[in-house]
Design an enzyme around this catalytic site. Structure first.
Site, PDB file in Angstrom:
ATOM      1  CD1 TRP A 101      95.340  86.905  52.427  1.00 53.18           C
ATOM      2  CD2 TRP A 101      95.883  88.903  53.282  1.00 53.18           C
ATOM      3  NE1 TRP A 101      96.284  87.487  51.602  1.00 53.18           N
ATOM      4  CE2 TRP A 101      96.630  88.706  52.098  1.00 53.18           C
ATOM      5  CE3 TRP A 101      96.065  90.086  53.994  1.00 53.18           C
ATOM      6  CZ2 TRP A 101      97.535  89.657  51.612  1.00 53.18           C
ATOM      7  CZ3 TRP A 101      96.967  91.040  53.523  1.00 53.18           C
ATOM      8  CH2 TRP A 101      97.689  90.818  52.338  1.00 53.18           C
ATOM      9  CG  ASP A 168      89.528  90.436  53.470  1.00 52.82           C
ATOM     10  OD1 ASP A 168      89.195  90.753  52.306  1.00 52.82           O
ATOM     11  OD2 ASP A 168      90.720  90.354  53.832  1.00 52.82           O
ATOM     12  CE  LYS A 192      95.062  90.319  46.219  1.00 47.97           C
ATOM     13  NZ  LYS A 192      95.001  89.907  47.624  1.00 47.97           N
TER      14      LYS A 192
HETATM   15  C1  LIG Z   1      95.263  90.632  48.829  1.00 46.56           C
HETATM   16  C2  LIG Z   1      94.428  90.492  50.029  1.00 46.56           C
HETATM   17  C3  LIG Z   1      94.388  91.511  51.015  1.00 46.56           C
HETATM   18  C4  LIG Z   1      95.275  92.729  50.978  1.00 46.56           C
HETATM   19  O1  LIG Z   1      94.865  93.712  50.147  1.00 46.56           O
HETATM   20  P1  LIG Z   1      95.635  95.138  50.162  1.00 46.56           P
HETATM   21  O2  LIG Z   1      94.934  95.890  49.086  1.00 46.56           O
HETATM   22  O3  LIG Z   1      97.076  94.876  49.835  1.00 46.56           O
HETATM   23  O4  LIG Z   1      95.453  95.720  51.509  1.00 46.56           O
HETATM   24  C5  LIG Z   1      93.543  91.325  52.087  1.00 46.56           C
HETATM   25  N1  LIG Z   1      92.772  90.234  52.193  1.00 46.56           N
HETATM   26  C6  LIG Z   1      92.786  89.243  51.280  1.00 46.56           C
HETATM   27  C7  LIG Z   1      91.894  88.064  51.461  1.00 46.56           C
HETATM   28  C8  LIG Z   1      93.617  89.349  50.170  1.00 46.56           C
HETATM   29  O5  LIG Z   1      93.621  88.353  49.262  1.00 46.56           O
END
Ligand SMILES: *Cc1c(COP(=O)(O)O)cnc(C)c1O
Length: 355
Positions: A101, A168, A192
């Site tokens: 990521w 992030d 998530k």
């Molecule tokens: C799942 C995830 C993403 C991607 O999220 P999207 O909503 O598909 O853009 C980005 N960063 C991390 C750490 C993730 O686990």
């Protein structure tokens, strides 16, 4: 037989939340309207948005000079919005590369700025924050708190001095307390931790709102979204409502401290299975993720059988991220200790038949 989801791409939902959401879809609070029918410009949705923000603030506890945005587009859209919004007069941004990521975040920033690598991991362990080398002229330093594909998680908070720290936090948002005020900006996709896809939460410090490049489209401009209370255009209304129910649920469970204790216990149960040589977690012990548990079996054939049998036993979505292979269990807040106990019991049984 109960079924348990260990999906990484989307969290499972507590029954209380799916019930409450279903009820709101049928009728929103004796309004004779479905929540889906409420205009985002109306008082009802304004109240939903205000309550959602209040609940998030009570869970995480951060000062008023941090703004909360409820946006569309997912974390992946933020990857490009960060340089568009945060460079100001500077040309460089620093990135910590630790896995799938963070690499994607860095690659999306490339067209917009000069990208330098502050630190680089080896895919199995994390570069300790005290060793990061951040360029003095970097507008910000970006890292990924939980590498959901690779199974790595930072357990210490970096200190980047005067360079704003951006994270992030999609992979472990609300899974433990986080000192929001030590960041310049954090962002997370909703699916998530907040229940449903469609919503991206951004928490940004006030002084970072004046740095967007000219020509940044209005819905993608943090300052304009703050000024419009996330309503420059239509926000993801249903996903916000679902997030509100999820935040309520999290508060009722005891908040992020309670979540952190539970998540630690769950991860300990699962990692304990990886002591011997049948189940193997390749990640360095201090950097193992408490949320994204990655593991491998001795060979591909056993992994395929494991997945198939697990599914037949109601243990769903254990396939690893395609970038790293193997298996993975995501232990988001909504995954119960019972679910992990069922998984470890199955793992012990499978090993005794195969090991
Ligand atoms: C799942 C995830 C993403 C991607 O999220 P999207 O909503 O598909 O853009 C980005 N960063 C991390 C750490 C993730 O686990």
């Amino acid at each position: 037989m109960p079924t348990y989801s260990f999906a990484s791409a989307s969290t499972s939902l507590p029954e209380a939340v799916t019930k409450a959401v279903s009820k709101d879809i049928v009728e929103w609070r004796q309004s004779k309207q479905s929540v889906l029918e409420l205009p985002f410009t109306g008082d009802e949705f304004r109240d939903i948005l205000i309550r959602t923000e209040q609940d998030l603030r009570s869970l995480l506890g951060f000062a008023d000079h941090f703004h909360v945005l409820f946006l569309q587009g997912g974390a992946s859209t933020q990857f490009a919005l960060l340089p568009m919004n945060l460079l100001g007069p500077l040309e460089r941004a620093a990135y910590v590369e630790t896995g799938y990521w963070s690499q994607r975040a860095k690659n999306e920033a490339r067209p917009w700025c000069r990208v330098s690598t502050a630190a680089c991991g080896d895919g199995l362990s994390l570069p300790p924050p005290e060793d990061w080398q951040i360029a003095g002229d970097a507008a910000y330093c970006h890292y990924t708190t939980n590498e959901s594909a690779d199974g790595l998680q930072f357990h210490t908070m970096p200190d980047t001095g005067d360079v704003p720290l951006i994270a992030d936090v999609t992979g472990d948002f609300l899974s433990h307390p986080i000192p929001v005020e030590r960041y310049g900006l954090i962002y997370a996709s909703g699916q998530k931790s907040l229940g449903a896809v469609g919503l991206t939460v951004v928490i940004i410090r006030d002084d970072l709102l004046r740095l967007a490049r000219t020509g940044t489209p209005a819905p993608l401009d943090y300052r304009r979204q703050v000024a419009a209370r996330s309503k420059v255009n239509t926000p993801p209304t249903l996903a916000v409502l679902i997030a509100n129910h999820m935040l309520r649920w999290t508060l009722e469970q005891g908040g992020v401290e309670t979540m952190a204790c539970r998540n630690r216990r769950k991860a300990e149960m699962l990692y304990a299975m990886m002591d011997g040589d049948f189940y193997r977690c390749p990640c360095a012990v201090p950097d193992r993720s408490l949320i994204s548990v990655r593991f491998h079996l001795p060979d591909a054939r056993s992994e395929a059988d494991f997945l198939q049998e697990a599914q037949a036993n109601g243990l769903l979505h254990l396939k690893g991220h395609p970038a790293v292979g193997g298996l993975r269990a995501a232990l988001y807040n909504t995954v119960t200790e019972d679910a992990v106990a069922a998984l470890t019991a199955f793992m012990a049984d499978f090993r005794s038949r195969r090991g």
